[in-house]
Design an enzyme around this catalytic site. Structure first.
Site, PDB file in Angstrom:
ATOM      1  N   THR A 198       0.888  -1.160   0.000  1.00 11.79           N
ATOM      2  CA  THR A 198       0.000   0.000   0.000  1.00 11.79           C
ATOM      3  C   THR A 198       0.920   1.202   0.000  1.00 11.79           C
ATOM      4  O   THR A 198       2.101   1.063   0.307  1.00 11.79           O
ATOM      5  CB  THR A 198      -0.850  -0.032   1.302  1.00 11.79           C
ATOM      6  OG1 THR A 198      -1.742  -1.129   1.248  1.00 11.79           O
ATOM      7  CG2 THR A 198      -1.652   1.220   1.529  1.00 11.79           C
ATOM      8  N   GLY A 252      -4.991  -6.001   5.583  1.00 13.46           N
ATOM      9  CA  GLY A 252      -6.087  -5.081   5.871  1.00 13.46           C
ATOM     10  C   GLY A 252      -7.146  -5.571   6.833  1.00 13.46           C
ATOM     11  O   GLY A 252      -7.653  -4.791   7.647  1.00 13.46           O
TER      12      GLY A 252
HETATM   13  N1  GLY Z   1      -3.630  -2.776   3.509  1.00  8.70           N
HETATM   14  C1  GLY Z   1      -4.123  -2.932   2.229  1.00  8.70           C
HETATM   15  C2  GLY Z   1      -5.133  -3.962   2.108  1.00  8.70           C
HETATM   16  O1  GLY Z   1      -5.196  -4.897   2.892  1.00  8.70           O
HETATM   17  O2  GLY Z   1      -5.913  -3.875   1.187  1.00  8.70           O
END
Ligand code: GLY
Length: 329
Positions: A198, A252
């Site tokens: 990210t 995430g």
């Molecule tokens: N941190 C990015 C995702 O899990 O989409």
């Protein structure tokens, strides 16, 4: 005699108080800076050339973003600029470099938050937006909403003439190979490098305003429609003046469940912890449940923190109190 001494002592005390007050006003008014990340994960396979390329991009971006702040620009402009620079590069998992979902399509998420008033904008599952972070800011500024997803977000983008691209703009043989590899290893649990990546930025400007922004292509081989922490305010992005700004990178689902970005600021606000302690403690705690990733953070005095529990995190900072810093491992 005693009265004279007392008067002198009182005058000195008042003078000292005025000096201290002025010093703290000067210090906080003059503190500014930016921190960025380009994703955390298993980065040990990177060639020296690739590392150099990444470090150069992070360095150039930091120098330009710092200039925005030095010239009196806003933290919102600085973080949007930094994140959109990374979105335009193929070096990171965001914008042009976004990874594929299981249907061989890129679905991107992004969010931005203004710590001055907690206003926030986000988009999720967009497929044809060149710079999701710019659209997220438009959601903040031009709608009454915080989060727009998919087709609705793209219709809004067309209405306001945000840059739309053909899906082929995001095509990458390398990311396609990564997807095919991930599909082959679907029964293998050791696919951490396919899970995370990210980009993000947090900044403090000369007016004491803190902003945070985050953007991602999510996880390779994610289910169509899966949305991670990046566009979730409080999970992937948080900004709160006088406390801190945070941008997350990592697996995430965990960052949503533990509300990681907001949690850092909450610990500072209510437990009076330092930025460094609050940030590094939560990243250590996440490791205990095998939740991998990292965060970048900045506070009202331009202190910065960049903890991670993976083998690397692309990161860098530049403040008026500290030298330009870029690192991967
Ligand atoms: N941190 C990015 C995702 O899990 O989409």
């Amino acid at each position: 005699m005693l009265g004279q001494d007392y008067q002198i002592r009182m005058k000195l005390k008042v003078l000292f108080l005025i000096l201290t007050l002025n010093m703290s006003l000067i210090t906080s008014a003059e503190s500014f800076g930016i921190v960025v990340h380009g994703g955390a994960g298993v980065l040990s396979g990177l060639s020296i050339e690739r590392q150099q390329e990444i470090e150069n991009k992070v360095k150039d971006t930091l120098i330009s973003a710092y200039k925005i702040l030095e010239d009196g620009g806003s933290s919102m402009d600085a973080v949007e600029f930094a994140v959109s620079e990374f979105e335009d590069s193929t070096l990171f998992n965001a914008g042009k470099g976004s990874v594929y979902n299981s249907d061989e399509v890129q679905e991107m998420d992004a969010s931005i938050m203004n710590g001055a008033d907690r206003s926030a904008g986000a988009v999720a599952s967009v497929q044809i937006i060149k710079n999701p972070i710019k659209l997220a800011r438009k959601v903040l500024e031009e709608t009454d909403h915080v989060l727009l997803v998919g087709r609705g977000a793209e219709i809004f983008a067309k209405d306001i003439e945000e840059t739309i691209v053909d899906r082929s703009y995001f095509h990458s043989e390398k990311n396609l190979k990564r997807l095919k590899k991930a599909k082959k290893r679907i029964s293998d649990n050791n696919i951490i490098e396919d899970k995370i990546g990210t980009v993000g930025a947090v900044a403090l400007d000369k007016n004491g305003n803190i902003a945070a922004a985050t953007s991602t292509g999510g996880m390779t081989n994610k289910m169509p429609g899966r949305v991670g922490d990046t566009p979730i305010i409080g999970s992937g992005t948080w900004a709160q003046n006088d406390v801190c700004g945070v941008s997350s990178t990592g697996h995430g689902e965990f960052f949503i469940k533990y509300q990681v970005a907001k949690e850092v600021c909450t610990r500072i606000e209510y437990l009076n912890e330092t930025l460094e302690k609050a940030s590094s403690d939560i990243i250590k705690e996440l490791l205990k449940i095998d939740a991998r990733g990292g965060i970048i953070a900045i506070d009202k005095n331009a202190n910065t923190s960049m903890p991670f529990n993976t083998d690397g995190m692309i990161r860098g900072s530049f403040t008026n109190k500290s030298e330009l810093y870029v690192a991967i491992y």
